[in-house]
Write an enzyme that holds these catalytic residues in place. Structure first.
Site, PDB file in Angstrom:
ATOM      1  CG  HIS A 187      93.568  52.917 -29.323  1.00 50.30           C
ATOM      2  ND1 HIS A 187      94.307  52.319 -28.318  1.00 50.30           N
ATOM      3  CD2 HIS A 187      93.081  54.062 -28.774  1.00 50.30           C
ATOM      4  CE1 HIS A 187      94.266  53.067 -27.231  1.00 50.30           C
ATOM      5  NE2 HIS A 187      93.517  54.126 -27.472  1.00 50.30           N
TER       6      HIS A 187
ATOM      7  CG  ASN B 255      90.089  59.270 -23.768  1.00 46.26           C
ATOM      8  OD1 ASN B 255      90.758  58.313 -24.150  1.00 46.26           O
ATOM      9  ND2 ASN B 255      90.446  60.510 -23.998  1.00 46.26           N
TER      10      ASN B 255
ATOM     11  CG  ASP C 233      95.450  49.308 -27.729  1.00 43.47           C
ATOM     12  OD1 ASP C 233      94.248  49.453 -27.444  1.00 43.47           O
ATOM     13  OD2 ASP C 233      96.308  50.182 -27.492  1.00 43.47           O
TER      14      ASP C 233
ATOM     15  CG  ASN D  70      93.727  57.569 -22.223  1.00 40.98           C
ATOM     16  OD1 ASN D  70      94.270  57.801 -21.151  1.00 40.98           O
ATOM     17  ND2 ASN D  70      94.050  58.216 -23.328  1.00 40.98           N
TER      18      ASN D  70
END
Length: 195
Positions: free
Chosen positions: A22, A75, A100, A121
């Site tokens: 991520h 987020n 990613d 997100n």
């Protein structure tokens, strides 16, 4: 400023997340900073680590590059991005998000302008905070998790040790794609890098 670009690596802050799939966005902006021998600092009130440089060689009149690693979690990335974009007077169409992408195999890139968030997100937060999806994306393929592994667990895990050399190569290629996008434009960059 018309000659400025904001290049945002999407990821999660802190050493716990540093090697996660991520966090490839952070890895790519780190590589862009390394190439220009600039260090990240955390400007007061900006909720991000920032490195400023120029796109071209030292002393040349070339576009200013603001490299960003949000210190928020994924987020809430948009909160840092919108604040920095306002501070540097950079419009959304001069922002590049490096992130990613589960739907692309490892070793593949896609460069595009605008679009949805595809469940990512960090992109979702950026679109919400900027009130538009009209920014560039450099999508770094990490592939789908094996078997029935939860995608979130897969993204929040390190690349396998055996993939380190390939990862370095792909991070360098993604940094090349960012530089290409900012120097020769989207179409030529897509022709060169989109696989």
């Amino acid at each position: 400023m018309a000659d400025s670009w904001l290049v945002v690596g999407l990821g999660n802050p802190g050493p716990t997340y540093a090697g996660h799939r991520h966090n490839v966005g952070f890895m790519v902006v780190d590589e862009l900073a390394r190439r220009r021998s600039v260090r990240f600092a955390a400007p007061r009130g900006m909720r991000a680590e920032v490195a400023e440089t120029r796109l071209g060689p030292p002393g040349a009149e070339s576009p200013r590059l603001v490299l960003v690693k949000p210190r928020t979690f994924m987020n809430d990335s948009g909160a840092a991005v919108v604040k920095l974009a306002a501070f540097h007077k950079i419009a959304p169409d001069r922002i590049v998000a490096v992130h990613d992408e589960l739907d692309i195999d490892f070793g593949q890139l896609r460069v595009k302008f605008a679009g949805g968030d595809n469940g990512h997100n960090g992109l979702k937060s950026m679109r919400r905070s900027l009130d538009t999806g009209d920014f560039y994306r450099v999508r770094f393929g990490v592939g789908r998790p094996p078997g029935r592994q939860d995608p979130a667990d897969f993204l929040l895990s390190n690349f396998p040790a055996g993939a380190r050399t390939d990862l370095e190569i792909e991070v360098g290629r993604a940094a090349d794609a960012v530089e290409s996008l900012l120097t020769v434009g989207l179409e030529r960059t897509q022709n060169t890098f989109n696989s």
